[in-house]
Enzyme design. Sequence first.
Site, short mmCIF file in Angstrom:
data_model
loop_
_atom_site.label_atom_id
_atom_site.label_comp_id
_atom_site.label_asym_id
_atom_site.label_seq_id
_atom_site.Cartn_x
_atom_site.Cartn_y
_atom_site.Cartn_z
N ASP A 1 45.09 39.35 35.50
CA ASP A 1 45.90 39.39 36.51
C ASP A 1 46.66 37.94 36.93
OD1 ASP A 1 47.00 40.55 39.13
OD2 ASP A 1 45.33 39.84 40.09
N ASP B 1 48.75 36.98 40.14
CA ASP B 1 48.54 36.49 41.38
C ASP B 1 47.20 36.26 41.93
OD1 ASP B 1 49.90 35.31 44.03
OD2 ASP B 1 51.44 36.69 43.78
N ASP C 1 41.63 39.46 41.40
CA ASP C 1 41.10 39.01 42.70
C ASP C 1 40.97 40.08 43.80
OD1 ASP C 1 43.93 39.30 42.67
OD2 ASP C 1 44.01 38.31 44.72
MG LIG Z 1 46.22 39.50 42.26
#
Ligand SMILES: [Mg+2]
Length: 266
Positions: free
Chosen positions: A11, A13, A213
């Site tokens: 991922d 961000d 995240d």
């Molecule tokens: Mg993310």
Amino acid sequence: MGSELTSWALDLDGVIWRGTETVAGAPEAVKHLRSAGVPVAFVTNSAQRTPSQVAEKLAAHGIPDSEADVITAAMAAAELVSAGQRVLAIGSDGLTVALAGAGAEVVDAARLSPSQLALVGTVDAVAVGITEQFNYSLLAAAMRAIGNGARFIATNTDATFPAADGLLPGNGALVAAVETASGCVPEIAGKPFEPIAALVRARLGSDGLMVGDRPDTDGVFAETLGYQFGLVLTGVTSEDDLPVSPQPAYVAASLLALVEDTLGTV
Ligand SMILES: [Mg+2]
């Protein structure tokens, strides 16, 4: 994981960058994975940028030569349409370029005046990515096209995304407006759903590690992929949020820490 060099889907961000800021150690971590021969892909739900624009941003964050490794929700949305189909696109370059690449006849709604939009007529699909040009005329055109039988495709339904000065409304907010007006539920191309999972598997194979995240998107996406989930604490999830569901196979302070834990010291 030891010596088996499983593939890594990353991922962006909260893993590689946070808004405009580079996550400490992320460029070194990717360099280490690449030099160890680990296949890497960058998987983003953002439909705003083309793969080449995402690669430019990665390069600006110290991760060069990545265009072929970028997988976006716009690319996944383009997999849902066929060559020759007429598609009303409510999005940015990332979406219109991907749809055109699939051979679709793209009607770029953000470039049409309200009177032109009223004359769009029949289309095979309406694809909603994100655009700052979203307005009432676009909404009306989308609603009418879907009412006339067009498929309703959303690149993703993320509620928000982080910008330099805080959160901004995400594509999910625009999709919700179209959903409410049309009374139709979209097919969703991006994480955590199957269309983008198919692209990741085609690139990285059927075994791998999904690093992200957010348990609710990246963790669920790992399940869709059939990959293990590696949670990093450099984004929206912090140590205080643990334990989380789905349960990660690995929890690490950062991507670099995860790479060091699994491949050895960088
Ligand atoms: Mg993310």
